[in-house]
Each structure stands twice: as C-alpha cells, then as structure tokens.
Design a protein around this motif. Structure first.
Motif, PDB file in Angstrom:
ATOM      1  N   HIS A 381       0.839  -1.194   0.000  1.00  0.00           N
ATOM      2  CA  HIS A 381       0.000   0.000   0.000  1.00  0.00           C
ATOM      3  C   HIS A 381       0.877   1.249   0.000  1.00  0.00           C
ATOM      4  O   HIS A 381       1.868   1.338   0.743  1.00  0.00           O
ATOM      5  N   SER A 382       0.508   2.218  -0.822  1.00  0.00           N
ATOM      6  CA  SER A 382       1.179   3.516  -0.821  1.00  0.00           C
ATOM      7  C   SER A 382       0.127   4.603  -0.990  1.00  0.00           C
ATOM      8  O   SER A 382      -0.937   4.371  -1.579  1.00  0.00           O
ATOM      9  N   TYR A 383       0.450   5.794  -0.490  1.00  0.00           N
ATOM     10  CA  TYR A 383      -0.510   6.888  -0.469  1.00  0.00           C
ATOM     11  C   TYR A 383       0.189   8.136  -1.008  1.00  0.00           C
ATOM     12  O   TYR A 383       1.345   8.421  -0.642  1.00  0.00           O
ATOM     13  N   SER A 384      -0.477   8.874  -1.880  1.00  0.00           N
ATOM     14  CA  SER A 384       0.114  10.076  -2.467  1.00  0.00           C
ATOM     15  C   SER A 384      -0.922  11.183  -2.522  1.00  0.00           C
ATOM     16  O   SER A 384      -2.131  10.927  -2.629  1.00  0.00           O
ATOM     17  N   VAL A 385      -0.422  12.426  -2.440  1.00  0.00           N
ATOM     18  CA  VAL A 385      -1.259  13.622  -2.507  1.00  0.00           C
ATOM     19  C   VAL A 385      -0.669  14.538  -3.568  1.00  0.00           C
ATOM     20  O   VAL A 385       0.532  14.835  -3.547  1.00  0.00           O
ATOM     21  N   ASP A 386      -1.500  14.954  -4.509  1.00  0.00           N
ATOM     22  CA  ASP A 386      -1.075  15.874  -5.562  1.00  0.00           C
ATOM     23  C   ASP A 386      -2.112  16.993  -5.637  1.00  0.00           C
ATOM     24  O   ASP A 386      -3.157  16.838  -6.271  1.00  0.00           O
ATOM     25  N   GLY A 387      -1.838  18.089  -4.943  1.00  0.00           N
ATOM     26  CA  GLY A 387      -2.836  19.155  -4.873  1.00  0.00           C
ATOM     27  C   GLY A 387      -4.041  18.694  -4.081  1.00  0.00           C
ATOM     28  O   GLY A 387      -3.936  18.319  -2.902  1.00  0.00           O
ATOM     29  N   ASN A 388      -5.198  18.706  -4.725  1.00  0.00           N
ATOM     30  CA  ASN A 388      -6.434  18.237  -4.087  1.00  0.00           C
ATOM     31  C   ASN A 388      -6.732  16.776  -4.396  1.00  0.00           C
ATOM     32  O   ASN A 388      -7.780  16.265  -4.005  1.00  0.00           O
ATOM     33  N   PHE A 389      -5.824  16.096  -5.109  1.00  0.00           N
ATOM     34  CA  PHE A 389      -6.037  14.699  -5.490  1.00  0.00           C
ATOM     35  C   PHE A 389      -5.354  13.793  -4.475  1.00  0.00           C
ATOM     36  O   PHE A 389      -4.163  13.951  -4.179  1.00  0.00           O
ATOM     37  N   HIS A 390      -6.108  12.823  -3.973  1.00  0.00           N
ATOM     38  CA  HIS A 390      -5.612  11.855  -2.998  1.00  0.00           C
ATOM     39  C   HIS A 390      -5.733  10.460  -3.615  1.00  0.00           C
ATOM     40  O   HIS A 390      -6.819  10.063  -4.049  1.00  0.00           O
ATOM     41  N   THR A 391      -4.611   9.725  -3.644  1.00  0.00           N
ATOM     42  CA  THR A 391      -4.567   8.438  -4.337  1.00  0.00           C
ATOM     43  C   THR A 391      -4.062   7.354  -3.399  1.00  0.00           C
ATOM     44  O   THR A 391      -3.042   7.526  -2.720  1.00  0.00           O
ATOM     45  N   LEU A 392      -4.787   6.237  -3.363  1.00  0.00           N
ATOM     46  CA  LEU A 392      -4.354   5.022  -2.667  1.00  0.00           C
ATOM     47  C   LEU A 392      -3.988   4.005  -3.733  1.00  0.00           C
ATOM     48  O   LEU A 392      -4.813   3.674  -4.595  1.00  0.00           O
ATOM     49  N   GLU A 393      -2.760   3.484  -3.697  1.00  0.00           N
ATOM     50  CA  GLU A 393      -2.289   2.518  -4.696  1.00  0.00           C
ATOM     51  C   GLU A 393      -1.927   1.208  -4.015  1.00  0.00           C
ATOM     52  O   GLU A 393      -1.254   1.202  -2.977  1.00  0.00           O
ATOM     53  N   ILE A 394      -2.400   0.104  -4.623  1.00  0.00           N
ATOM     54  CA  ILE A 394      -2.053  -1.246  -4.180  1.00  0.00           C
ATOM     55  C   ILE A 394      -1.165  -1.842  -5.259  1.00  0.00           C
ATOM     56  O   ILE A 394      -1.601  -2.023  -6.400  1.00  0.00           O
ATOM     57  N   ALA A 395       0.088  -2.152  -4.919  1.00  0.00           N
ATOM     58  CA  ALA A 395       1.086  -2.528  -5.923  1.00  0.00           C
ATOM     59  C   ALA A 395       0.764  -3.871  -6.566  1.00  0.00           C
ATOM     60  O   ALA A 395       0.796  -4.003  -7.780  1.00  0.00           O
ATOM     61  N   ALA A 396       0.474  -4.884  -5.790  1.00  0.00           N
ATOM     62  CA  ALA A 396       0.188  -6.224  -6.319  1.00  0.00           C
ATOM     63  C   ALA A 396      -1.024  -6.768  -5.581  1.00  0.00           C
ATOM     64  O   ALA A 396      -0.923  -7.189  -4.432  1.00  0.00           O
ATOM     65  N   THR A 397      -2.152  -6.759  -6.233  1.00  0.00           N
ATOM     66  CA  THR A 397      -3.410  -7.105  -5.569  1.00  0.00           C
ATOM     67  C   THR A 397      -3.496  -8.592  -5.251  1.00  0.00           C
ATOM     68  O   THR A 397      -2.944  -9.441  -5.960  1.00  0.00           O
ATOM     69  N   LYS A 398      -4.206  -8.880  -4.149  1.00  0.00           N
ATOM     70  CA  LYS A 398      -4.538 -10.236  -3.746  1.00  0.00           C
ATOM     71  C   LYS A 398      -6.056 -10.347  -3.662  1.00  0.00           C
ATOM     72  O   LYS A 398      -6.765  -9.337  -3.675  1.00  0.00           O
ATOM     73  N   PHE A 399      -6.535 -11.572  -3.558  1.00  0.00           N
ATOM     74  CA  PHE A 399      -7.978 -11.762  -3.437  1.00  0.00           C
ATOM     75  C   PHE A 399      -8.516 -11.094  -2.175  1.00  0.00           C
ATOM     76  O   PHE A 399      -9.650 -10.627  -2.136  1.00  0.00           O
ATOM     77  N   ASP A 400      -7.689 -11.032  -1.119  1.00  0.00           N
ATOM     78  CA  ASP A 400      -8.122 -10.417   0.132  1.00  0.00           C
ATOM     79  C   ASP A 400      -8.303  -8.911  -0.002  1.00  0.00           C
ATOM     80  O   ASP A 400      -8.933  -8.286   0.865  1.00  0.00           O
ATOM     81  N   ASP A 401      -7.740  -8.304  -1.054  1.00  0.00           N
ATOM     82  CA  ASP A 401      -7.872  -6.861  -1.234  1.00  0.00           C
ATOM     83  C   ASP A 401      -9.246  -6.460  -1.746  1.00  0.00           C
ATOM     84  O   ASP A 401      -9.589  -5.273  -1.752  1.00  0.00           O
TER      85      ASP A 401
END
Length: 600
Positions: A381-401
């Motif tokens: 899991h990683s989290y980024s902020v670009d101005g008013n944009f908020h992004t949650l990224e999952i690098a390699a998804t699993k079924f539990d995600d």
C-alpha cells in the motif's frame, strides 16, 4: 511449415503444440533435426490445420516458447468443372470459403494502438477491434511492451477483454513500443505494433490554476477587456481559450488577442472593442491540458452601456484579487471527484483516486471494509497527494484486497465520506465461456404428468439461464419450475402437461460475459383417451328410458385446465347429467385469474 534454431548447452526437449494438443504425434507430421536446426513438417495440410502453433524448448535451466500463425489457402481443383456446371462450382467454392473464414484466428486490430502518458510511469492504451474476427468473438487482447535500447524483447504487460488498458510500473524517461494481439477460440491472431514510440515521464502533476478567472465580468461597450489567469503543471500544460465552446484563433479572429506572460505560467486573453451584439453574455473558457489531466476555468462577459456599472464591477473584482489567503472563509470538505468502482486482475496494481477540497485543507483517511488503512503495515500500500487529489495505490493485488473502500475527509468545519467497490479476479485466463458437460435429452410423457429437463454447464463468471419452447420464452410460474444449482446443474420441471401447450422443442440458453451456448430437447406428449365411466353411461341410458322418473346429478368428465400469461383462453369441459346441466363461469381473486365452472 515452420523451423526453429535453438542454441543450448544441455540436452533440449522440443515440444510442438497447437493449442494444448501435441501435434508431433499425428500420423501426418514428423520432426526433423539437423544439428541445432529443428523442423516440423505436416503433410497434406487442410483447412482444419490452420491456427496458432507453439514450439516449446526446455532444458534444466528453463523453458522458452515461440509462436507461429498458419493459414491454409484454398487449393484450386479444376476437375470439378468437368462434372459440374459453372454456377454450381462457384456456389460450392463460396460455401467452402465461408466455412473456412468461420473457423480461423482473427486478423490484426484495425489500427495501431494509441498511447498517451496518463500519470507517473503510467501509459493508457486504446485500439480498435479487428476488421476480421475469424468468424468467432474476440475473447482477449494480449498487450506487450518493448523497451527501446534494452534488447529486442517483448514483455507481456496486460491481458484484457476490452479495447483499452492502463500499463503501470514503466521506467521513467524511457521510450516504449506496444504490440496488440487479438485472440478468439481458434487461437492467437496477427499482432500490430504502435506506429511511434511513447516516452514516459518521471513525475506528473495535474494542471493547477493559481489564479482563476472571475465568474462574471461586466464590460463597458466598445472598450477592451482582459482576462488573466495563472496555471502550472508538470509537464507544462498546453493552454487554449474557447468562446461558447468554440476554440479561439488569434490569427483568424484579430479581435481576440491571446498571449503568454513571463515564464509561460500567466496567460491572457484581450477582447478588443467589446460589442453588445457579439459578446453580450458570452462564456469564455481557459483550458489547461497535460498528460496528467485537464482543468478549466471560465468567465461570463456581460456587456453594459452604463459606465458606472462597469466601474463598480471593476472595483469589486480588484478587491477580490487583493484578498490574502488568510482572509478566505472556512469551508467544510467536499468531493469534486469521487473514487469509482474498479475491477482488477490478480497480482496487477490498482489506484483509487478522489479529489477533495476544503478550507483549511482536510485530513484524509482511507478504510478497507471499515478498517483504517495504515501506510507501513503492508508494503504493497502507498498513499500520495497531488494538490487536491488523494490516491491510494495497491502494488500487487490479492484476493483479500477485494471489498469496499471508503475515504473520509475531515477539518474543523465538518467531515465528508464516500466509498467504492474493488473486485479482484483471476484475470482473463480464468474466464471460461459456458459449455455443456451434460446436454438436454428428449422426453416422452403422458398427458397430465410431469417431466424434467436437466443439463449441466461449466462457466466463469456466473451465468444467466433462459428457457424457450418453440422460440417462445418461458417464465417461472406454478407449472414451470426453473432451477440453477451451485454445481452448474440447470433444470426445468413442468407439471400438469397438456399435448397442445407443452409439446415441442425446448431450448436452454446459458450466457455469461464470454459468450453463450444452447442445448435443445424435444418433448412429446402422449394424449390420454377420453374415458367416460360405464356407470355414468348406464345411468344416462336408463334415465333416457325412464324420463321423468329419476334425475342424475351433474358430473364433470373432463375438467378445464390451467392457463398462463400469453396463452389463448379456450375453456373446454364436458359435463354429464339429466336434465341437461347449465354451466356458469365466474372469475375471482386479483393475484391469479381463475374461471370457476358450476354445473347446475
């Protein structure tokens, strides 16, 4: 037909496949070897031999595959003209061509894939469908990337069933070519490569207007008006101006002067000689575009003739521009873009993005199934902020995600939240087009009895089932019991059958996202002979001999049957009695319609 030269240090095992079938074992084929050169020969090729062939070389260090698409051309047979007339021969030739084209791998996509940089090390691809599908639906598209300057190696980066995809985790500041290969049920078709390389960027930032246009400007007629804005972004955005949706051209329209000020961050539009007839209540839009996205700001120009009104409006706008950031009013958080539902293949990355504004800037928290996501607990899991944009990224998804993801923004003025759904599946390779492992079987049943039509189907994802009789769709009711079990069993149970209503050809159609299949069965109804009890006949005969002495109570010999929606309403019954009974009918209840016959 095809050859493959392989360099190796240890003993090689060569396998020749068509689909999953080993074709080297065929009686018409042989494999020849001359040093490091291997050759597969197929004798007397026919239409069915066309398709995609795979050669697999294996040793103790690993396995390597190569693919070859083979098409079998139609052979000319002039002897047919000696025995058939020209028209018949042409018809036969056309039919063979149709049969061949209906069993073939697809051609290439209609145009090279279009690629645009849509984010940090992310490229969005899109392409049209193939003009020639081989007579079968396209099941998948394989997307491959070639990093220029690091060897001629195509690497598979995506597999999709639609004509677009996003490619993640590319190297920054590098050039890539992309190749698209379609597939139908007969195999992989021809590939097509993008016409020009696409260069990735190290970082991107959505364009941001540091100075917005005033929503409304009141301009004095026959004066000049200047619209000024300031925008930035990475890469530097392209700025264009529009009037009521039409792009402005400073060369062809000299009244509109477009210019950049300073370091290309400030942009201005000057309208010379504002006129009531042309510019009154016009909407002027400034749009900034870069690979990260598109933003816009607009101003509506209202032409006035009173100078005092124009001066008052100019003073008001000047005061607004002079306000400092500390003077802004507090505002509760609100979403200007909500995260959307996503579906992703197992092990592939996914991004959930929202846009949230507020004053002061809100604190944002992400949740997965009501549990807060803490960055650092899972390195994926990683989290980024670009101005008013908020992004949650999952690098390699699993079924539990998979599950419900919610995002909440909070500041001193309030809080707001929204949610989206993430589905993780096994990808296109796990999809299975429906097929019957056990098909429907013909049935013969006596009138008034019950019969069942049972089949079994395998498919992924879930299927929809439709039943038809002689082309007319059947719907569930008291007589039709339709079932779909978790093990893939589909069944139709029909009770109280009648020859004129239930005999015919029954069709079961099973459908999912990959396609549909059907199975048919004929149901024959044996009619039951009309039997009148001998006691009733004797009684009636005796009553006719002794008219006036004895009466016989009415009795139904044949009762009316049940009807469903769509049937013609014909009520047939037979009643015995003396004197002749009077038959009356009445309708009752609202949910179901019944005819009640009373013999008196």
């Amino acid at each position: 037909m095809a050859s493959q030269q392989v360099l190796y240090l240890h003993r090689l095992l060569m396998t020749w496949l068509k689909g999953i079938r080993d074709v080297a074992e065929s009686g018409r084929s042989c494999v020849e070897m001359d040093g490091d050169l291997y050759r597969f020969v197929l004798k007397k090729a026919n239409y069915g031999d066309g398709g995609t062939y795979i050669v697999k070389a294996s040793n103790c260090h690993g396995t390597q595959k190569a693919y070859c698409t083979v098409r079998v051309k139609e052979a000319t047979n002039s002897s047919e003209w000696d025995f058939k007339d020209a028209e018949t021969s042409l018809n036969d030739l056309s039919e063979r061509r149709v049969r061949r084209f209906n069993k073939d791998v697809p051609g290439p996509v209609a145009a090279p894939p279009m690629a645009t940089v849509s984010g940090k090390n992310v490229v969005s691809l899109s392409w049209p469908k193939p003009n020639y599908t081989g007579g079968a639906p396209i099941l998948a598209y394989k997307v491959e990337a070639w990093l220029l300057g690091e060897g001629a190696i195509w690497i598979e980066v995506a597999m999709t069933c639609i004509t677009s995809t996003d490619v993640y985790n590319l190297k920054p500041e590098r050039e890539y070519l992309f190749r698209i290969t379609p597939r139908n049920k007969y195999g992989w078709g021809e590939s097509l490569v993008s016409s020009t390389p696409i260069q990735t960027v190290s970082r991107t930032g959505l364009p941001h207007f540091h100075r917005q246009l005033h929503p409304q400007i009141k301009a004095l007629e026959h004066t000049d008006v200047e619209l000024l804005t300031e925008v930035s972004g990475q890469p530097t955005p392209l700025v264009e101006w529009y009037r009521d949706g039409s792009k402005l051209d400073g060369v062809k329209q000299p009244r509109y002067e477009l210019r950049s000020i300073g370091s290309d961050c400030r942009h201005a539009l000057t309208i010379h000689d504002v006129q009531m007839e042309t510019d009154d209540d016009s909407k002027f839009t400034c749009e900034a575009v870069n690979p990260a996205g598109r933003v816009a700001t607009f101003s509506r120009v209202l032409v006035v003739t009173d100078q005092r009104v124009a001066e008052a409006d100019a003073l008001f706008r000047q005061q607004l521009d002079g306000l400092s950031g500390n003077d802004r009013m507090a505002m509760a958080p609100q979403f200007t873009m909500r995260p959307r539902d996503r579906r992703v293949q197992l092990t592939f990355p996914v991004r959930l993005t929202c846009q949230l504004i507020g004053c002061p800037k809100p604190d944002v928290t992400w949740y997965h199934n009501d549990s807060a996501i803490i960055i650092g607990d899972d390195e994926r899991h990683s989290y980024s902020v670009d101005g008013n944009f908020h992004t949650l990224e999952i690098a390699a998804t699993k079924f539990d995600d998979a599950g419900i993801y919610s995002v909440q923004g909070r500041n001193c003025s309030g809080a707001v939240g929204c949610q989206c759904c993430l589905v993780v599946d096994g990808g296109i390779r796990a999809y299975v087009m429906p097929f019957f492992t056990h098909e429907l079987e013909d049935r013969t049943v006596s009138e008034g009895g019950t019969f069942s039509l049972i089949a079994r189907v395998e498919a992924y994802p879930a299927v929809g089932v439709l039943w038809h009789r002689d082309g007319i769709r059947l719907r569930p009711c008291r007589q039709y019991d339709m079932r779909l079990e978790s093990d893939g069993t589909v069944a139709l149970v029909v009770s109280g059958v009648l020859a004129r209503r239930h005999a015919g050809v029954y069709t079961c159609t099973v459908t999912n996202e990959m396609g549909q299949v059907s199975s048919n069965a004929r149901v024959t109804i044996r009619q039951r002979p009309l039997a009148i009890p001998s006691s009733s006949l004797d009684a009636i005969s005796s009553d006719h001999d002794n008219i006036g002495e004895t009466s016989v109570a009415p009795r139904f010999v044949q009762k009316p049957t049940e009807f469903v929606e769509g049937d013609a309403l014909v009520v047939v019954c037979e009643v015995l009695g003396d004197p002749k009974p009077e038959v009356r009918g009445k309708q009752k209840t609202k949910q179901y319609e019944y005819l009640t016959l009373v013999a008196i």
